[in-house]
Design a protein around this motif. Structure first.
Motif, mmCIF file in Angstrom:
data_model
loop_
_atom_site.group_PDB
_atom_site.id
_atom_site.type_symbol
_atom_site.label_atom_id
_atom_site.label_comp_id
_atom_site.label_asym_id
_atom_site.label_seq_id
_atom_site.Cartn_x
_atom_site.Cartn_y
_atom_site.Cartn_z
ATOM 1 N N HIS A 3 -1.736 19.606 -44.912
ATOM 2 C CA HIS A 3 -3.105 19.168 -44.712
ATOM 3 C C HIS A 3 -3.196 17.716 -45.174
ATOM 4 O O HIS A 3 -2.691 17.369 -46.244
ATOM 5 C CB HIS A 3 -4.071 20.040 -45.498
ATOM 6 N N LEU A 4 -3.830 16.865 -44.372
ATOM 7 C CA LEU A 4 -3.915 15.443 -44.647
ATOM 8 C C LEU A 4 -5.364 14.999 -44.701
ATOM 9 O O LEU A 4 -6.169 15.386 -43.855
ATOM 10 C CB LEU A 4 -3.201 14.641 -43.552
ATOM 11 N N SER A 25 -1.200 17.643 -48.754
ATOM 12 C CA SER A 25 -0.844 18.893 -49.412
ATOM 13 C C SER A 25 0.194 19.578 -48.544
ATOM 14 O O SER A 25 0.193 19.433 -47.320
ATOM 15 C CB SER A 25 -2.066 19.790 -49.620
ATOM 16 N N GLY A 26 1.083 20.310 -49.167
ATOM 17 C CA GLY A 26 2.173 20.915 -48.429
ATOM 18 C C GLY A 26 3.372 19.979 -48.355
ATOM 19 O O GLY A 26 3.351 18.866 -48.879
ATOM 20 N N VAL A 27 4.404 20.417 -47.678
ATOM 21 C CA VAL A 27 5.661 19.683 -47.611
ATOM 22 C C VAL A 27 5.687 18.756 -46.405
ATOM 23 O O VAL A 27 5.444 19.178 -45.273
ATOM 24 C CB VAL A 27 6.852 20.652 -47.550
ATOM 25 N N THR A 28 5.982 17.496 -46.652
ATOM 26 C CA THR A 28 6.156 16.526 -45.578
ATOM 27 C C THR A 28 7.512 15.852 -45.730
ATOM 28 O O THR A 28 7.998 15.656 -46.841
ATOM 29 C CB THR A 28 5.057 15.455 -45.588
ATOM 30 N N TYR A 91 -8.312 4.950 -37.905
ATOM 31 C CA TYR A 91 -6.971 5.012 -38.475
ATOM 32 C C TYR A 91 -6.664 6.440 -38.886
ATOM 33 O O TYR A 91 -7.421 7.064 -39.629
ATOM 34 C CB TYR A 91 -6.854 4.069 -39.668
ATOM 35 N N TYR A 92 -5.542 6.939 -38.405
ATOM 36 C CA TYR A 92 -5.132 8.311 -38.647
ATOM 37 C C TYR A 92 -3.849 8.374 -39.450
ATOM 38 O O TYR A 92 -2.924 7.594 -39.223
ATOM 39 C CB TYR A 92 -4.884 9.049 -37.329
ATOM 40 N N CYS A 93 -3.795 9.314 -40.341
ATOM 41 C CA CYS A 93 -2.575 9.649 -41.051
ATOM 42 C C CYS A 93 -1.901 10.801 -40.324
ATOM 43 O O CYS A 93 -2.574 11.701 -39.812
ATOM 44 C CB CYS A 93 -2.920 10.045 -42.487
ATOM 45 N N ALA A 94 -0.579 10.772 -40.261
ATOM 46 C CA ALA A 94 0.173 11.823 -39.590
ATOM 47 C C ALA A 94 1.389 12.197 -40.415
ATOM 48 O O ALA A 94 1.910 11.390 -41.182
ATOM 49 C CB ALA A 94 0.609 11.358 -38.196
ATOM 50 N N ASP A 111 3.463 16.196 -36.217
ATOM 51 C CA ASP A 111 2.980 17.561 -36.093
ATOM 52 C C ASP A 111 1.570 17.773 -36.625
ATOM 53 O O ASP A 111 0.843 18.639 -36.134
ATOM 54 C CB ASP A 111 3.917 18.511 -36.843
ATOM 55 N N THR A 112 1.205 17.034 -37.641
ATOM 56 C CA THR A 112 -0.057 17.237 -38.328
ATOM 57 C C THR A 112 -0.808 15.926 -38.444
ATOM 58 O O THR A 112 -0.205 14.884 -38.730
ATOM 59 C CB THR A 112 0.178 17.809 -39.739
#
Length: 123
Positions: A3-4, A25-28, A91-94, A111-112
């Motif tokens: 989740h970003l 949050s989670g693994v990136t 502006y987007y985070c991915a 992916d996210t």
């Protein structure tokens, strides 16, 4: 599951600076910043290997933009200096999982996505 959440967008005058943040949050395995102006496709701005091995900014922006991370906080940043009106956009985070070619800064490799944060630069 990743989740970003982006933050830091604002309306500024040309020549100003902003620092955008993206908390994950989670693994990136890799993360990146994209931007999109109305009526255009998303453009890759900068990416980073979250292991800290490498990062890069697209050539046309490298003199003004910097990507960095705080590993302990699982957060990446985009420092934008000397902003110009043409920098305006959402502006987007991915984030990308293992094995993806994140360094291409192509949207299809990620992916996210976060919800975006608006940057508006006026002259």
């Amino acid at each position: 599951q990743v989740h970003l959440v982006e933050s830091g967008g604002a309306s500024v005058q040309a020549g100003g600076s902003l620092r955008l943040s993206c908390a994950a949050s989670g693994v990136t395995y890799s993360m990146a910043w994209f931007r999109q102006a109305p009526g255009t496709e998303r453009e890759g701005v900068a990416g980073i290997d979250t292991a800290g091995v490498s990062s890069h900014v697209r050539g046309s922006l490298k003199d003004r933009f910097t990507i960095s991370q705080d590993k302990a906080k699982n957060t990446i940043y985009l420092q934008m200096n000397n902003l110009k009106p043409e920098d305006s956009g959402m502006y987007y985070c991915a984030a990308a999982g293992w094995g993806r070619r994140w360094f291409l800064l192509s949207a299809e490799q990620f992916d996210t996505w976060g919800q975006g944060t608006q940057v508006t630069v006026s002259s």
